[in-house]
Structures are given as structure tokens and as C-alpha cells.
Design a protein around this motif. Structure first.
Motif: not given
Length: 397
Positions: A131-133, A147-148, A164-167, A182-186
């Protein structure tokens, strides 16, 4: 009209890929300092530095000299990271010397988009999370990964599916820091939001963001592609907020006019690229020796000429002079400025008239009612006064 202009204009329209139906079509034959010159001697004062690139002005003599000396030694030798090349090693050391001890390892690439791509890959590989925020109205580049994590759907919808997995969260929102888990990579954040129209979050926000990343084991990526290299009055914009990123991304003003970018992290973090798989990130031309020596010279010019110490005074002069009923306000961090108008319909003719009269400005991708001002840091008080008068005359017209 100059016959060569017609020829070049037609070649431009016929054979160079176009990104709009209304390019500026300004032909430039030479540039020096804060000025660019057309084929008939017309001059343009560059108030946007090629969009945050020419921080030390066009063709700074020390950059030109460094390039000429390197041309007599060698050009490209081998893909990045295999041969020991002095331009790369000296630049990496100089970059690390501007940074906290925790940021001691540099991966050199060719552009800001590439630096973002590398930083995202590194965060996912190091954390083993996906996951990336990122932030609403963020701009991190135009390649598919960059771009994602961009924050404007208008620019993204035609290219989906993207990563996928972008917030997306709102820049500066304390409440939305709870999205970091704790699911967020960065979390990737522009220290100063650029294309959103120079938005600057408060110190407390950055402190809380850093704390939340620490608590969840999330890497904090700060994008200083526009804000770095002295633009805000500090070498790095994060210095204003009392925090340190886990990964720092830079480009644009880094090369003194040459193409180069980097992502910078701790050696232990960067080591994640060395196995499972090995060669976890590869670039052919990253750290090109000519670009690297230009970048090293750029760092030296910023430091030796005291350009950062002049930024606030020059920014204040712009704010003192740009007073008009049609100007609704000015947002800035140093010489990264947005001059706000009522609407794009009001602003666009002003920009066009200013260009006609010899001053180049622009608007922002996600904030089209504000004028971009980000001149070379070497601009003088007299040049600021001249530029501001031309803008005020354009408003009056």
C-alpha cells in the motif's frame, strides 16, 4: 518575420510530439542568467526557471566549465552502479554532505519521474508491503508509477488501470493521518505542494506525519523535485519543518540545466535492491558523467554564492511590488510562489500579455487561477522590479 523562425516553427509542428493544441511556440536561440533570447534578439525574463530547473540561472559559467572539462575525459561508460566514476562518487558525497547522517546513500537517475519510480519500488521492497499513500492534487511525474501516486483524477482516468493499493489523503490533514497503518509501505508527500498552487502544511503536521510513520513502520518519502536545491531558502524544504524523510526524491534544479535526478536513503534501506532479486533497480544513463559534474557544480554555486541566504529578501520584494486589486493574495515558501487571481479567465490574458512584453510566467496544473513565479535564485532586485512592473502593466492592459 525571420525565415528560419518559420522553418523551425513548421518543423516543430510537423515532427515534434505535441502535448496540447496550443503550444507557446516561443523560439529560443540563446539563454544566459535569467534571460532567454529569440532569433531576432527579443529577450524574455524567465520567471519560472524552466519549471523549477534553472535555479542558478541559464548556463552558469561554473556549470559550463565543469561540462567542458568532463567532455575531454569520457561520456557514458556502463550501466549505473558497475564502474567507479569520479563524477558520480563526488556528487553523491556532496549531496550527502547537505543532508542528515541518516540519508547517506544516493541512487542517481535521469529525471524526477524516474526518481519517484525508484523510491516507490524501494519502499515496497524494503517493507514487503504494497500500500502507498499519497496526497490529493499531488504531482509526482508522468510515468505510470508516478502517475499512480498523483492526486488528480483528470490526469489519471485515461490511463487506468494504474498501480493498485494507492490511497489519497488531503495534504495537511491531521485526521487523515489515521489512514497510515501497518499495511502501508510508504507515504509519498511533496514537502511543498507544487502543482496544487504552492500549498505549505504547518510544522506540526509534518511532525505528526513523521510520528505516525515511525509508529507504523511506514517509510516517509518526501518529493523535493521542485522544492529542493535552495528554492525555499533552505537547501532542502524539509529543513523548515524539523523532520527527516526515509527517502528523499530530487531532480529539476539539481542539474544546473542538465537532466538528472536522485532518490536518497539510508544505506541499509537502499541495500534492499541488492538481493531477491539482485539488480533490483537498473538504469542505463542514470548518473551520466556530464550531468553529474553539472550537478556538483550547481551545489557548489548555491553554497559558495550564498544564494539561499538571498531567497527570503527576494521573495519579499516580489510580495511588496505585486499589489493590485486583481491580485487576491500570494502564497509562497521562498522563491516558490503562487500569485492568486479570481479565475483562469482573468489570469490567462495577463500571462499572455506579460510574455509578449518579455516576462515568462505560467499557471499550475491543478490551480489554474494562480500565476507561477519561481525565478532563478540569481535574479537581482532590479530584475525583480522590472518583471513586476511588466506583470502589473499586463494586469492593467
Amino acid at each position: 518575420m525571420h525565415p528560419d523562425f518559420m522553418n523551425n516553427r513548421q518543423l516543430f509542428l510537423n515532427h515534434l510530439a505535441q502535448t496540447t493544441d496550443f503550444p507557446l511556440l516561443i523560439e529560443i536561440e540563446k539563454a544566459e542568467g535569467v534571460y532567454m533570447y529569440g532569433p531576432d534578439g527579443e529577450s524574455y525574463l524567465d520567471l519560472i526557471s524552466g519549471i523549477g530547473v534553472s535555479n542558478i540561472g541559464h548556463r552558469h559559467p561554473k556549470v559550463i566549465q565543469a561540462i567542458k572539462e568532463q567532455l575531454d575525459k569520457y561520456l557514458h561508460l556502463m550501466v549505473y552502479g558497475e564502474y567507479v566514476q569520479s563524477p558520480q562518487t563526488q556528487l553523491a558525497k556532496a549531496l550527502c554532505d547537505t543532508l542528515p547522517e541518516s540519508l547517506d546513500n544516493v541512487y542517481l537517475v535521469n529525471s524526477g519521474s524516474e526518481a519517484v519510480e525508484g523510491a516507490l519500488k524501494l519502499a515496497k521492497r524494503f517493507t514487503n508491503r504494497r500500500e502507498i499513500i499519497s496526497c490529493v492534487d499531488a504531482y509526482h511525474g508522468s510515468s505510470q508509477g508516478a502517475l499512480s501516486v498523483g492526486g488528480n483524477e483528470v490526469f489519471k482516468r485515461a490511463y487506468r488501470p494504474l498501480l493498485p493499493g494507492i490511497k489519497n489523503v488531503v495534504y495537511g490533514s491531521f485526521h487523515q493521518l489515521n489512514e497510515i497503518t501497518e499495511q502501508t509501505a510508504a507515504v509519498i508527500v511533496e514537502t511543498i505542494q507544487g502543482e496544487a498552487g504552492i500549498k505549505v502544511a504547518c510544522r506540526e503536521y509534518f511532525q505528526a506525519l513523521r510520528k505516525k510513520c515511525n509508529e507504523t513502520g511506514t517509510l516517509l518519502i518526501l518529493d523535493e523535485i521542485q522544492a529542493g536545491f535552495g528554492r525555499t531558502g533552505k537547501f532542502w524544504a524539509f529543513e523548515h519543518f524539523g523532520i527527516e524523510p526515509d527517502i528523499l526524491v530530487c531532480a529539476k534544479g539539481m542539474g544546473g540545466g542538465m537532466p538528472i535526478g536522485a532518490f536518497i536513503a539510508n544505506k541499509d534501506v537502499m541495500g534492499a535492491f541488492k538481493n531477491n532479486p539482485l539488480l533490483g533497480h537498473i538504469t542505463t544513463f542514470g548518473g551520466h558523467p556530464v550531468s553529474a559534474v553539472a550537478s556538483l557544480a550547481t551545489i557548489q554555486v548555491i553554497q559558495e554564492e550564498g544564494l539561499m541566504e538571498q531567497v527570503e529578501e527576494k521573495a519579499n520584494l516580489f510580495k511588496q511590488l505585486l499589489i493590485h486589486p486583481k491580485i487576491k493574495g500570494i502564497r509562497n515558501k521562498g522563491l516558490m510562489m503562487a500569485v492568486e487571481f479570481e479565475s483562469f479567465d482573468v489570469l490567462k490574458p495577463i500571462i499572455d500579455r506579460a510574455i509578449t512584453n518579455g516576462v515568462i510566467t505560467d499557471w499550475f496544473l491543478f490551480c489554474d487561477d494562480a500565476m507561477r513565479i519561481a525565478p532563478p535564485l540569481v535574479i537581482t532586485a532590479e530584475e525583480i522590479k522590472r518583471a513586476c512592473q511588466i506583470i502589473l502593466d499586463a494586469i492593467g492592459d
